[in-house]
Design an enzyme around this catalytic site. Structure first.
Site, short mmCIF file in Angstrom:
data_model
loop_
_atom_site.label_atom_id
_atom_site.label_comp_id
_atom_site.label_asym_id
_atom_site.label_seq_id
_atom_site.Cartn_x
_atom_site.Cartn_y
_atom_site.Cartn_z
CD GLU A 163 -39.80 -76.40 -24.62
OE1 GLU A 163 -39.23 -75.60 -23.86
OE2 GLU A 163 -39.75 -76.33 -25.85
CE LYS A 198 -37.68 -60.86 -9.31
NZ LYS A 198 -38.38 -61.05 -8.07
CG ASP A 241 -36.84 -64.07 -7.97
OD1 ASP A 241 -37.75 -64.33 -8.78
OD2 ASP A 241 -36.89 -63.13 -7.17
CG HIS A 290 -40.56 -79.88 -29.90
ND1 HIS A 290 -40.93 -79.26 -28.73
CD2 HIS A 290 -39.25 -79.57 -30.08
CE1 HIS A 290 -39.90 -78.59 -28.24
NE2 HIS A 290 -38.86 -78.76 -29.05
C1 LIG Z 1 -45.61 -57.31 2.87
C2 LIG Z 1 -46.69 -56.26 2.76
C3 LIG Z 1 -47.87 -56.86 2.02
C4 LIG Z 1 -47.10 -55.83 4.13
O1 LIG Z 1 -48.02 -54.80 4.02
P1 LIG Z 1 -48.64 -54.04 5.29
O2 LIG Z 1 -49.56 -53.04 4.74
O3 LIG Z 1 -47.59 -53.63 6.22
O4 LIG Z 1 -49.42 -55.22 5.95
P2 LIG Z 1 -50.62 -55.20 7.00
O5 LIG Z 1 -50.20 -56.10 8.10
O6 LIG Z 1 -51.10 -53.82 7.33
O7 LIG Z 1 -51.76 -55.92 6.17
C5 LIG Z 1 -52.38 -55.34 5.07
C6 LIG Z 1 -52.85 -56.44 4.14
O8 LIG Z 1 -51.74 -57.04 3.49
C7 LIG Z 1 -51.95 -58.45 3.38
N1 LIG Z 1 -50.86 -59.13 4.14
C8 LIG Z 1 -50.05 -58.61 5.05
N2 LIG Z 1 -49.17 -59.52 5.48
C9 LIG Z 1 -49.45 -60.65 4.83
C10 LIG Z 1 -48.90 -61.96 4.83
N3 LIG Z 1 -47.87 -62.29 5.61
N4 LIG Z 1 -49.42 -62.88 4.03
C11 LIG Z 1 -50.46 -62.58 3.24
N5 LIG Z 1 -51.02 -61.36 3.21
C12 LIG Z 1 -50.52 -60.40 3.97
C13 LIG Z 1 -53.29 -58.72 3.95
O9 LIG Z 1 -54.25 -58.72 2.95
C14 LIG Z 1 -53.50 -57.58 4.89
O10 LIG Z 1 -54.85 -57.33 5.10
P3 LIG Z 1 -55.64 -58.13 6.25
O11 LIG Z 1 -55.98 -59.43 5.65
O12 LIG Z 1 -54.73 -58.22 7.42
O13 LIG Z 1 -56.83 -57.27 6.46
C15 LIG Z 1 -46.20 -55.02 1.96
O14 LIG Z 1 -45.13 -54.40 2.63
C16 LIG Z 1 -45.74 -55.29 0.57
O15 LIG Z 1 -46.58 -55.49 -0.31
N6 LIG Z 1 -44.40 -55.27 0.25
C17 LIG Z 1 -43.85 -55.38 -1.11
C18 LIG Z 1 -43.19 -56.67 -1.31
C19 LIG Z 1 -43.16 -57.08 -2.75
O16 LIG Z 1 -44.01 -56.73 -3.55
N7 LIG Z 1 -42.17 -57.88 -3.13
C20 LIG Z 1 -42.04 -58.36 -4.47
C21 LIG Z 1 -40.58 -58.69 -4.74
S1 LIG Z 1 -39.64 -57.33 -5.12
C22 LIG Z 1 -39.08 -57.79 -6.64
O17 LIG Z 1 -38.90 -58.95 -6.83
C23 LIG Z 1 -38.96 -56.87 -7.79
C24 LIG Z 1 -38.26 -55.56 -7.64
C25 LIG Z 1 -38.67 -54.79 -6.40
O18 LIG Z 1 -36.88 -55.66 -7.70
C26 LIG Z 1 -38.77 -54.90 -8.92
C27 LIG Z 1 -38.45 -53.48 -9.00
O19 LIG Z 1 -37.34 -53.18 -9.42
O20 LIG Z 1 -39.36 -52.70 -8.68
N1 LIG Z 2 -35.79 -57.09 -1.96
C1 LIG Z 2 -35.99 -57.09 -3.24
O1 LIG Z 2 -36.18 -56.04 -3.85
C2 LIG Z 2 -35.98 -58.33 -4.00
C3 LIG Z 2 -35.91 -59.53 -3.37
N2 LIG Z 2 -35.89 -60.68 -4.09
C4 LIG Z 2 -35.83 -61.92 -3.34
O2 LIG Z 2 -34.69 -61.83 -2.49
C5 LIG Z 2 -34.22 -63.10 -2.18
C6 LIG Z 2 -32.73 -63.16 -2.41
O3 LIG Z 2 -32.14 -62.13 -1.71
P1 LIG Z 2 -30.63 -62.30 -1.32
O4 LIG Z 2 -30.15 -61.00 -0.81
O5 LIG Z 2 -29.90 -62.94 -2.41
O6 LIG Z 2 -30.67 -63.41 -0.20
P2 LIG Z 2 -31.00 -63.25 1.35
O7 LIG Z 2 -32.00 -62.19 1.60
O8 LIG Z 2 -31.31 -64.62 1.84
O9 LIG Z 2 -29.61 -62.80 1.94
C7 LIG Z 2 -28.51 -63.65 1.99
C8 LIG Z 2 -28.15 -63.94 3.43
O10 LIG Z 2 -27.16 -64.92 3.47
C9 LIG Z 2 -26.10 -64.47 4.28
N3 LIG Z 2 -24.87 -65.14 3.80
C10 LIG Z 2 -24.20 -66.08 4.47
N4 LIG Z 2 -23.15 -66.51 3.76
C11 LIG Z 2 -23.14 -65.81 2.63
C12 LIG Z 2 -22.31 -65.80 1.49
N5 LIG Z 2 -21.26 -66.61 1.38
N6 LIG Z 2 -22.60 -64.97 0.50
C13 LIG Z 2 -23.66 -64.14 0.56
N7 LIG Z 2 -24.48 -64.08 1.62
C14 LIG Z 2 -24.24 -64.93 2.65
C15 LIG Z 2 -26.13 -62.99 4.13
O11 LIG Z 2 -25.47 -62.43 5.23
P3 LIG Z 2 -25.50 -60.87 5.56
O12 LIG Z 2 -26.73 -60.68 6.37
O13 LIG Z 2 -24.27 -60.62 6.29
O14 LIG Z 2 -25.60 -60.13 4.26
C16 LIG Z 2 -27.61 -62.70 4.11
O15 LIG Z 2 -28.14 -62.66 5.41
C17 LIG Z 2 -34.95 -64.04 -3.07
O16 LIG Z 2 -35.99 -64.65 -2.34
C18 LIG Z 2 -35.54 -63.15 -4.12
O17 LIG Z 2 -36.69 -63.69 -4.68
C19 LIG Z 2 -35.88 -60.66 -5.44
C20 LIG Z 2 -35.92 -59.47 -6.10
C21 LIG Z 2 -36.02 -58.22 -5.44
#
Ligand SMILES: CC(C)(COP(=O)([O-])OP(=O)([O-])OC[C@H]1O[C@@H](n2cnc3c(N)ncnc32)[C@H](O)[C@@H]1OP(=O)([O-])[O-])[C@@H](O)C(=O)NCCC(=O)NCCSC(=O)C[C@@](C)(O)CC(=O)[O-]
Ligand SMILES: NC(=O)C1=CN([C@@H]2O[C@H](COP(=O)(O)OP(=O)(O)OC[C@H]3O[C@@H](n4cnc5c(N)ncnc54)[C@H](OP(=O)(O)O)[C@@H]3O)[C@@H](O)[C@H]2O)C=CC1
Length: 834
Positions: A501, A632, A708, A807
């Site tokens: 921007e 988020k 993030d 802008h």
């Molecule tokens: C990680 C999975 C997908 C594993 O899922 P899974 O079912 O254990 O994986 P799988 O090995 O059985 O594979 C199933 C399919 O997943 C895909 N897949 C599997 N692995 C991969 C990979 N490495 N790279 C790309 N694609 C992958 C792929 O399509 C695969 O099919 P295939 O192609 O094998 O037939 C599953 O556990 C998952 O979806 N986890 C959730 C993670 C997530 O959504 N994180 C978002 C961040 S959390 C956040 O930021 C917000 C939060 C949580 O705080 C919000 C809230 O409050 O709710």
């Molecule tokens: N799981 C979820 O639901 C979500 C995940 N994310 C993603 O999670 C990631 C961030 O997770 P976050 O837990 O912050 O990071 P990490 O998962 O990378 O954890 C931090 C790591 O750093 C180690 N560490 C070393 N020194 C320090 C220090 N001084 N202070 C704190 N930790 C230290 C911690 O040790 P130790 O192992 O002893 O703790 C830990 O292993 C981002 O990629 C974000 O996008 C975002 C939203 C939701």
């Protein structure tokens, strides 16, 4: 020594006209010089006393035949080398230069010495032996590396600094070695050796003066970038730097050789001079030979035989080499001779240079360049037909994927032997994995060339894989700017902001400037990441029992023990419960050191849930996240109960600065803040949005520092308050309150090199050495202080009516000029100019 040559090269290249004119003038003077006496012809034959015809000497013929053959072989070798260096331009430049310098300038020198070259027949072969096309070509390549006019002199200087010392030593050695020929006793060889020595020296002088100047001029006139594309200069640059570093051992040998040869020369010349002062070049030229014995029939036969053998040998050699060169030489020797690793390095070099040249206006478009890179330097192996699936599988299982071609890997993916998302691991080369994935994707896209402008090379994917991104197909370059200095708690900071921007950084920078004198004061109110799972009980009774159990101090202590055991840094602070019928939302709040902490807190929460389930076996865990966290998504809970770091900042700006820097008044700003940020946001039903554009600053810093980015939602919660200050109330007091900045300096994207560089700029990279969490807390304070700067400036622009104008200037430069030129004034009938 190398530096000296470098400086010298720069002088030649930066004043090409002067050097060229000087050299040509001198040459012209030499050529037209009045001869004081009739020139003495150098002939490669000598006068025969007896028969009055060219003297014939069998030894001469044998020696000259060998020299001719050697010359042809050497020239052949030179051309092969040039082909390896690879370009018609380089070949052309070098060839022209050598012909020009060898003949014209040597003739000029001969003219001064009043020597006439009557027969150049044999001298030509000597020329061939003396010519080193590759040196001239390499200097040309150095020049071609330059991507802008400014770089030409530096590139040529670099070339001269690298090539100069070697060439100087080579010239000394060459002159001395050839000089030995003048002592050989073989008459024709002696004369030609004199001539050759002269030619070597003249060539050297021209190479060091005229040639760099010519190159520099050609580059300037020929538009640097046009050459660049054709010459693949990146490839050559790497080659040159690798190959031209002189080998010290060889240099030493050359030096010792020179000293030895010098001794031989001094000794022989001293003895010759003392024996017969008439000896020398002229003596050789006028020498007459009595060959009466050669007039015998045997001598005549020998002469005929030797002459024809001479020609036959040369002819056969020439034809053989031509056939070999044309039909049997490899068409792509460059690839053949360079290790794949080197090719990869070279390609990286090209990308680096590409970044440099992309600033040049003349350079071809990015699309064209990428096409060039893709076409010329793709890792594509030989386009042989792929091996059979069983063969490929065998190679893959033997862990030798580097042996497989991209197409063969794709075949393994298509047949489900390799998961496409596991490519990097399978090929054990992240960049290659990404490249193959792009190929697969391209095959599935409507517009195959869609990815051309999406870069993927030269990125450290090892830091990405398993940490930041999956199914990687490249990276998005986002421009990054800096705002500041920003004075926060008496310390200056330069704020990295990644944004597209236009005007945003300019605005924040103006804010920083406005608070330059007074500075911002910041305080961290609380620090605690949250995670709130949702669980379900059979009844509200059981759910409320759980609430009572969790609130008990001892039970909390037990849960904390479980939670804290999951991390060295995550420490559970409190748990709040939120009941909804038989559903229970348990909000865990924990400090997470320098990490933003979502993974850490999720890990600890999961552990606590299992502990809780032991007491309430009927408890059903529905989700680790029940949205009361809240991560988020817009929510009131983060605004009211904080999440991550809760920070507040204030600053005071004098009325003078408000007028001079912000171009408005305190009164107007306060008025606007109430109407816009308070009333306006209330009408909109905003939660946490009582500000002008906190999200702008938060997001730009988040992207720059590897946060993030989705967490900008809560992190941008902010209330901006403006009040009158000072005795007359003409100064401005501003505060920003941000209760939920979700931020870290370790983990997530903060570990990527560019992002950690930005954290480094702020002095908060990684974990704090002494106090875990201190870096992340400081970063949160910097973010809030930057928001203060951003708020002040935008509010001022709005108050003074400057928003659109600014802008259009910074955010829409392509059409802004005309818009600004028209003054953006409303037309007489009320319509606005476009
Ligand atoms: C990680 C999975 C997908 C594993 O899922 P899974 O079912 O254990 O994986 P799988 O090995 O059985 O594979 C199933 C399919 O997943 C895909 N897949 C599997 N692995 C991969 C990979 N490495 N790279 C790309 N694609 C992958 C792929 O399509 C695969 O099919 P295939 O192609 O094998 O037939 C599953 O556990 C998952 O979806 N986890 C959730 C993670 C997530 O959504 N994180 C978002 C961040 S959390 C956040 O930021 C917000 C939060 C949580 O705080 C919000 C809230 O409050 O709710
Ligand atoms: N799981 C979820 O639901 C979500 C995940 N994310 C993603 O999670 C990631 C961030 O997770 P976050 O837990 O912050 O990071 P990490 O998962 O990378 O954890 C931090 C790591 O750093 C180690 N560490 C070393 N020194 C320090 C220090 N001084 N202070 C704190 N930790 C230290 C911690 O040790 P130790 O192992 O002893 O703790 C830990 O292993 C981002 O990629 C974000 O996008 C975002 C939203 C939701």
């Amino acid at each position: 020594m190398s530096r000296l040559f470098g400086m010298y090269g720069r002088v030649c290249a930066s004043r090409p006209w002067e050097v060229i004119v000087a050299v040509i003038t001198l040459t012209a003077c030499f050529l037209t010089m009045e001869k004081s006496q009739k020139p003495v012809p150098i002939t490669t034959t000598s006068t025969c006393l007896g028969c009055k015809e060219d003297h014939f000497h069998a030894a001469d013929v044998v020696v000259m035949t060998i020299i001719r053959c050697l010359a042809i072989l050497y020239s052949y070798h030179q051309f092969r080398n040039l082909q390896n260096l690879g370009s018609k331009y380089i070949l052309g430049i070098a060839g022209l230069f050598v012909v020009f310098s060898s003949f014209v300038f040597t003739s000029a020198v001969l003219n001064i010495l009043q020597i006439e070259l009557v027969d150049l027949k044999d001298a030509l072969f000597f020329f061939l032996l003396l010519i080193d096309l590759s040196k001239a070509a390499k200097l040309a390549q150095f020049a071609l590396i330059s991507s802008s006019e400014d770089e030409i002199a530096s590139c040529i200087a670099k070339g001269v600094s690298i090539l100069g010392p070697t060439i100087t030593l080579d010239t000394v050695v060459e002159t001395l070695v050839i000089g030995v020929g003048t002592l050989s006793g073989v008459h024709r060889l002696e004369i030609l050796s004199y001539f050759a020595c002269l030619s070597v020296i003249v060539n050297y002088i021209i190479f060091m003066t005229f040639y760099p100047a010519c190159l520099s001029l050609m580059m300037e006139l020929g538009k640097v970038s046009n050459f660049y594309g054709e010459e693949k200069a990146g490839v050559t640059k790497m080659l040159l730097e690798e190959t031209e570093k002189s080998n010290p051992a060889v240099q030493r040998v050359k030096l010792i050789m020179s000293i030895g040869l010098m001794a031989v020369h001094i000794h022989s010349r001293w003895s010759v001079t003392s024996g017969n002062p008439q000896d020398g070049l002229n003596k050789n030229q006028t020498e007459t030979v009595d060959c009466r014995e050669d007039t015998s029939f045997y001598g005549y036969l020998m002469k005929q035989f030797a002459l024809s053998a001479d020609h036959i040998v040369i002819l056969i050699l020439l034809i053989t080499l031509m056939i070999k060169f044309i039909f049997f030489e490899s068409k792509d020797p460059l690839r053949e001779h360079i290790e794949p690793e080197t090719i990869r390095d070279i390609k990286r070099g090209i990308q680096r240079q590409k970044r440099t040249i992309s600033s040049s206006v003349e350079v071809q478009t990015d699309v064209e360049y990428n096409r060039f890179i893709e076409a010329e330097y793709s890792d594509e192996q030989v386009s042989d037909a792929p091996r059979s699936l069983p063969d490929c599988l065998k190679i893959y299982r033997a862990d030798e994927t580097s042996e497989l071609t991209d197409d063969e890997i794709i075949m393994l993916i298509d047949t489900k032997h390799i998961p496409a998302y596991n490519l990097e691991k399978a090929v054990k080369n992240p960049e290659r994995g990404v490249k193959i994935r792009r190929k697969i994707l391209e095959n599935n896209l409507k517009k195959r060339e869609s990815l051309i402008n999406l870069p993927y090379r030269n990125y450290d994917y090892s830091k990405v894989l398993g940490a930041c991104c999956e199914n990687v197909i490249g990276y998005i370059p986002v421009p990054i700017g800096v705002a500041g200095p920003l004075l926060v708690d008496d310390k200056k900071y330069y704020i990295p902001m990644a944004t597209t921007e236009g005007c945003l950084i300019a605005s924040t920078n103006r804010g920083c400037r406005a608070i330059e004198k007074s500075g911002v004061k910041s305080r961290l109110i609380s620090d605690g990441m949250t995670r709130a799972p949702v669980v379900r009980f059979p009844s509200i009774v059981k759910a409320s029992d759980a609430v009572t159990w969790i609130k008990d101090t001892d039970n909390f202590a037990a849960l904390k023990l479980s939670f804290d055991s999951t991390s060295r840094f995550a420490k559970l602070q409190k748990i709040t419960t939120h009941i909804a019928g038989r559903y229970l939302f348990i909000r865990f709040v924990a400090e997470t050191g320098d990490a933003m902490g979502m993974n850490m807190i999720s890990k600890g929460t999961e552990c606590c849930l299992h502990a809780l389930q032991r007491h309430f076996p009927e408890m059903e865990i529905l989700s680790l996240s029940g949205n009361v966290c809240t991560d988020k998504k817009p929510s009131a809970i983060n605004w009211l109960q904080n999440r991550g770091k809760s920070v507040v900042c204030e600053c005071i700006i004098s009325s003078e600065v408000v007028a001079s820097v912000l171009k408005t008044t305190t009164k107007a700003l306060i008025d606007l803040n109430i109407s816009k940020n308070m009333v306006g946001s209330a009408i909109a039903g905003s939660i946490g949005g009582f500000n002008a554009h906190a999200a702008n600053i938060v997001t730009a810093i988040f992207i720059a520092t590897g946060q993030d980015a989705a967490q900008n939602i809560s992190s941008s919660n902010c209330m901006t308050i403006m009040e009158p200050w000072g005795q007359n109330g003409e100064d401005l007091y501003v505060s920003c309150t941000m209760p939920s900045i979700e931020i870290g300096t370790i983990g997530g994207g903060t570990i990527l090199p560019a992002q950690s560089a930005c954290l480094d700029m702020l002095g908060v990279r990684g974990p704090h050495e002494d106090i875990p969490g201190a870096n992340a807390k400081q970063l949160a304070r910097i973010v809030c202080a930057s928001v203060v700067a951003g708020e002040i400036s935008l509010m001022a622009a709005l108050a003074s009516g400057h928003l659109v104008k600014s802008h259009l200037k910074y955010n829409r430069s392509y059409s802004g000029k005309s818009a600004l030129g028209l003054g953006l004034s409303c037309g007489s009938v009320g319509s606005c100019d476009r």
